[in-house]
Motif scaffolding. Structure first.
Motif, PDB file in Angstrom:
ATOM      1  N   ASN A 193       8.430  12.676 -23.396  1.00 26.89           N
ATOM      2  CA  ASN A 193       7.963  13.819 -22.621  1.00 26.89           C
ATOM      3  C   ASN A 193       7.114  13.310 -21.463  1.00 26.89           C
ATOM      4  OD1 ASN A 193       6.725  16.124 -21.613  1.00 26.89           O
ATOM      5  ND2 ASN A 193       6.492  17.051 -23.624  1.00 26.89           N
ATOM      6  N   SER A 194       7.476  13.677 -20.244  1.00 28.40           N
ATOM      7  CA  SER A 194       6.761  13.169 -19.076  1.00 28.40           C
ATOM      8  C   SER A 194       5.314  13.653 -19.002  1.00 28.40           C
ATOM      9  CB  SER A 194       7.502  13.550 -17.797  1.00 28.40           C
ATOM     10  OG  SER A 194       7.578  14.948 -17.662  1.00 28.40           O
ATOM     11  N   LEU A 195       4.982  14.711 -19.704  1.00 29.75           N
ATOM     12  CA  LEU A 195       3.595  15.197 -19.709  1.00 29.75           C
ATOM     13  C   LEU A 195       2.656  14.219 -20.412  1.00 29.75           C
ATOM     14  CD1 LEU A 195       4.174  18.970 -20.494  1.00 29.75           C
ATOM     15  CD2 LEU A 195       3.648  17.929 -18.290  1.00 29.75           C
ATOM     16  N   TYR A 196       3.177  13.413 -21.311  1.00 34.47           N
ATOM     17  CA  TYR A 196       2.355  12.440 -22.025  1.00 34.47           C
ATOM     18  C   TYR A 196       2.245  11.102 -21.304  1.00 34.47           C
ATOM     19  CZ  TYR A 196       2.616  15.704 -25.905  1.00 34.47           C
ATOM     20  OH  TYR A 196       2.531  16.817 -26.680  1.00 34.47           O
ATOM     21  N   ALA A 197       2.958  10.948 -20.220  1.00 34.02           N
ATOM     22  CA  ALA A 197       2.906   9.708 -19.440  1.00 34.02           C
ATOM     23  C   ALA A 197       1.748   9.793 -18.448  1.00 34.02           C
ATOM     24  CB  ALA A 197       4.228   9.477 -18.723  1.00 34.02           C
ATOM     25  N   ASP A 198       0.542   9.858 -18.989  1.00 32.89           N
ATOM     26  CA  ASP A 198      -0.641  10.082 -18.157  1.00 32.89           C
ATOM     27  C   ASP A 198      -1.657   8.948 -18.233  1.00 32.89           C
ATOM     28  OD1 ASP A 198      -1.414  10.535 -20.741  1.00 32.89           O
ATOM     29  OD2 ASP A 198      -2.365  12.459 -20.357  1.00 32.89           O
ATOM     30  N   GLN A 199      -1.228   7.801 -18.731  1.00 42.75           N
ATOM     31  CA  GLN A 199      -2.104   6.635 -18.819  1.00 42.75           C
ATOM     32  C   GLN A 199      -1.330   5.406 -18.349  1.00 42.75           C
ATOM     33  OE1 GLN A 199      -3.490   6.169 -22.805  1.00 42.75           O
ATOM     34  NE2 GLN A 199      -4.144   8.296 -22.998  1.00 42.75           N
ATOM     35  N   VAL A 200      -2.076   4.389 -17.983  1.00 45.42           N
ATOM     36  CA  VAL A 200      -1.449   3.137 -17.538  1.00 45.42           C
ATOM     37  C   VAL A 200      -0.559   2.578 -18.644  1.00 45.42           C
ATOM     38  CG1 VAL A 200      -1.906   0.768 -16.849  1.00 45.42           C
ATOM     39  CG2 VAL A 200      -3.336   2.597 -15.985  1.00 45.42           C
ATOM     40  N   GLY A 201       0.662   2.211 -18.259  1.00 41.38           N
ATOM     41  CA  GLY A 201       1.615   1.660 -19.217  1.00 41.38           C
ATOM     42  C   GLY A 201       2.467   2.704 -19.915  1.00 41.38           C
ATOM     43  N   HIS A 202       2.209   3.965 -19.675  1.00 44.64           N
ATOM     44  CA  HIS A 202       3.004   5.043 -20.260  1.00 44.64           C
ATOM     45  C   HIS A 202       3.930   5.568 -19.175  1.00 44.64           C
ATOM     46  CE1 HIS A 202       0.622   5.657 -24.031  1.00 44.64           C
ATOM     47  NE2 HIS A 202      -0.164   4.849 -23.334  1.00 44.64           N
ATOM     48  N   TRP A 203       5.201   5.275 -19.343  1.00 48.37           N
ATOM     49  CA  TRP A 203       6.214   5.669 -18.373  1.00 48.37           C
ATOM     50  C   TRP A 203       7.196   6.622 -19.013  1.00 48.37           C
ATOM     51  CZ3 TRP A 203       8.141   0.681 -15.439  1.00 48.37           C
ATOM     52  CH2 TRP A 203       7.078   0.106 -14.757  1.00 48.37           C
ATOM     53  N   SER A 204       7.642   7.572 -18.226  1.00 52.86           N
ATOM     54  CA  SER A 204       8.703   8.488 -18.634  1.00 52.86           C
ATOM     55  C   SER A 204       9.801   8.377 -17.584  1.00 52.86           C
ATOM     56  CB  SER A 204       8.174   9.921 -18.705  1.00 52.86           C
ATOM     57  OG  SER A 204       9.221  10.807 -18.999  1.00 52.86           O
ATOM     58  N   PHE A 205      10.962   7.931 -18.004  1.00 52.07           N
ATOM     59  CA  PHE A 205      12.063   7.735 -17.065  1.00 52.07           C
ATOM     60  C   PHE A 205      12.773   9.052 -16.799  1.00 52.07           C
ATOM     61  CE2 PHE A 205      11.313   3.531 -18.779  1.00 52.07           C
ATOM     62  CZ  PHE A 205      11.317   2.771 -17.624  1.00 52.07           C
ATOM     63  N   VAL A 206      13.051   9.313 -15.520  1.00 48.21           N
ATOM     64  CA  VAL A 206      13.736  10.532 -15.103  1.00 48.21           C
ATOM     65  C   VAL A 206      15.054  10.157 -14.444  1.00 48.21           C
ATOM     66  CG1 VAL A 206      11.639  11.912 -14.870  1.00 48.21           C
ATOM     67  CG2 VAL A 206      12.447  10.597 -12.925  1.00 48.21           C
ATOM     68  N   ASP A 207      16.012  11.083 -14.535  1.00 58.26           N
ATOM     69  CA  ASP A 207      17.337  10.846 -13.967  1.00 58.26           C
ATOM     70  C   ASP A 207      17.437  11.276 -12.512  1.00 58.26           C
ATOM     71  OD1 ASP A 207      18.276   9.853 -16.391  1.00 58.26           O
ATOM     72  OD2 ASP A 207      18.819  11.849 -17.103  1.00 58.26           O
ATOM     73  N   ASP A 208      16.539  12.143 -12.075  1.00 51.87           N
ATOM     74  CA  ASP A 208      16.577  12.667 -10.717  1.00 51.87           C
ATOM     75  C   ASP A 208      15.476  12.017  -9.882  1.00 51.87           C
ATOM     76  OD1 ASP A 208      16.822  14.113  -8.402  1.00 51.87           O
ATOM     77  OD2 ASP A 208      16.805  16.065  -9.383  1.00 51.87           O
ATOM     78  N   ARG A 209      15.864  11.429  -8.795  1.00 55.87           N
ATOM     79  CA  ARG A 209      14.940  10.727  -7.906  1.00 55.87           C
ATOM     80  C   ARG A 209      13.833  11.638  -7.385  1.00 55.87           C
ATOM     81  NH1 ARG A 209      14.316   8.319  -2.677  1.00 55.87           N
ATOM     82  NH2 ARG A 209      14.636   6.082  -2.823  1.00 55.87           N
ATOM     83  N   ASP A 210      14.155  12.892  -7.161  1.00 54.59           N
ATOM     84  CA  ASP A 210      13.194  13.824  -6.576  1.00 54.59           C
ATOM     85  C   ASP A 210      12.030  14.161  -7.501  1.00 54.59           C
ATOM     86  OD1 ASP A 210      14.697  13.953  -4.244  1.00 54.59           O
ATOM     87  OD2 ASP A 210      15.922  15.594  -5.006  1.00 54.59           O
ATOM     88  N   PHE A 211      12.192  13.966  -8.788  1.00 53.59           N
ATOM     89  CA  PHE A 211      11.137  14.297  -9.738  1.00 53.59           C
ATOM     90  C   PHE A 211      10.244  13.106 -10.077  1.00 53.59           C
ATOM     91  CE2 PHE A 211      14.389  17.532 -11.006  1.00 53.59           C
ATOM     92  CZ  PHE A 211      13.717  18.611 -10.450  1.00 53.59           C
ATOM     93  N   ALA A 212      10.548  11.951  -9.546  1.00 51.39           N
ATOM     94  CA  ALA A 212       9.828  10.723  -9.917  1.00 51.39           C
ATOM     95  C   ALA A 212       8.557  10.533  -9.092  1.00 51.39           C
ATOM     96  CB  ALA A 212      10.734   9.521  -9.741  1.00 51.39           C
ATOM     97  N   ASP A 213       7.600   9.857  -9.715  1.00 49.78           N
ATOM     98  CA  ASP A 213       6.380   9.446  -9.017  1.00 49.78           C
ATOM     99  C   ASP A 213       6.562   8.066  -8.395  1.00 49.78           C
ATOM    100  OD1 ASP A 213       4.942  11.749  -9.943  1.00 49.78           O
ATOM    101  OD2 ASP A 213       4.646  10.738 -11.861  1.00 49.78           O
TER     102      ASP A 213
END
Length: 112
Positions: free
Chosen positions: A63-83
């Motif tokens: 879940n991308s909502l939990y990727a809120d700390q260093v080293g926690h990544w959430s991979f997305v398929d759409d380029r527009d949604f990525a940080d």
């Protein structure tokens, strides 16, 4: 007038985001897109086989909502949604930094 148009076209042609190469890799977290073209990636990343030699230990969040700390990544398929856009480099010497994936959330973080 010609110099203005030339300057504007150079700015529009260069799609690489400014300032990302100056960011410390230890500050990267959130939604990550795997860019197939290295020219458009913010960072070139080498996937290390050893935790000891990696710069960052990554825990992949479902879940991308939990990727809120260093080293926690959430991979997305759409380029527009990525940080951040990354490209996986096969040659370690050409990469900006190296990562190692862990199965344990508590191990994630900067290894520098």
């Amino acid at each position: 007038m010609i110099s203005f148009i030339l300057s504007l076209s150079i700015l529009l042609w260069n799609k690489e985001p400014k300032g990302f190469s100056q960011i410390d890799p230890c500050e990267i977290y959130g939604k990550v897109y795997i860019e197939p073209n290295p020219r458009y990636a913010h960072f070139k990343v080498y996937e290390d086989e050893s935790e000891a030699f990696a710069d960052i230990i990554i825990f992949e969040e479902e879940n991308s909502l939990y990727a809120d700390q260093v080293g926690h990544w959430s991979f997305v398929d759409d380029r527009d949604f990525a940080d951040v856009y990354i490209y996986f480099e096969k040659d370690r010497s050409l990469a900006d930094f190296s990562v190692y994936y862990t199965d344990y959330e508590s191990f994630a973080g900067c290894n520098r």
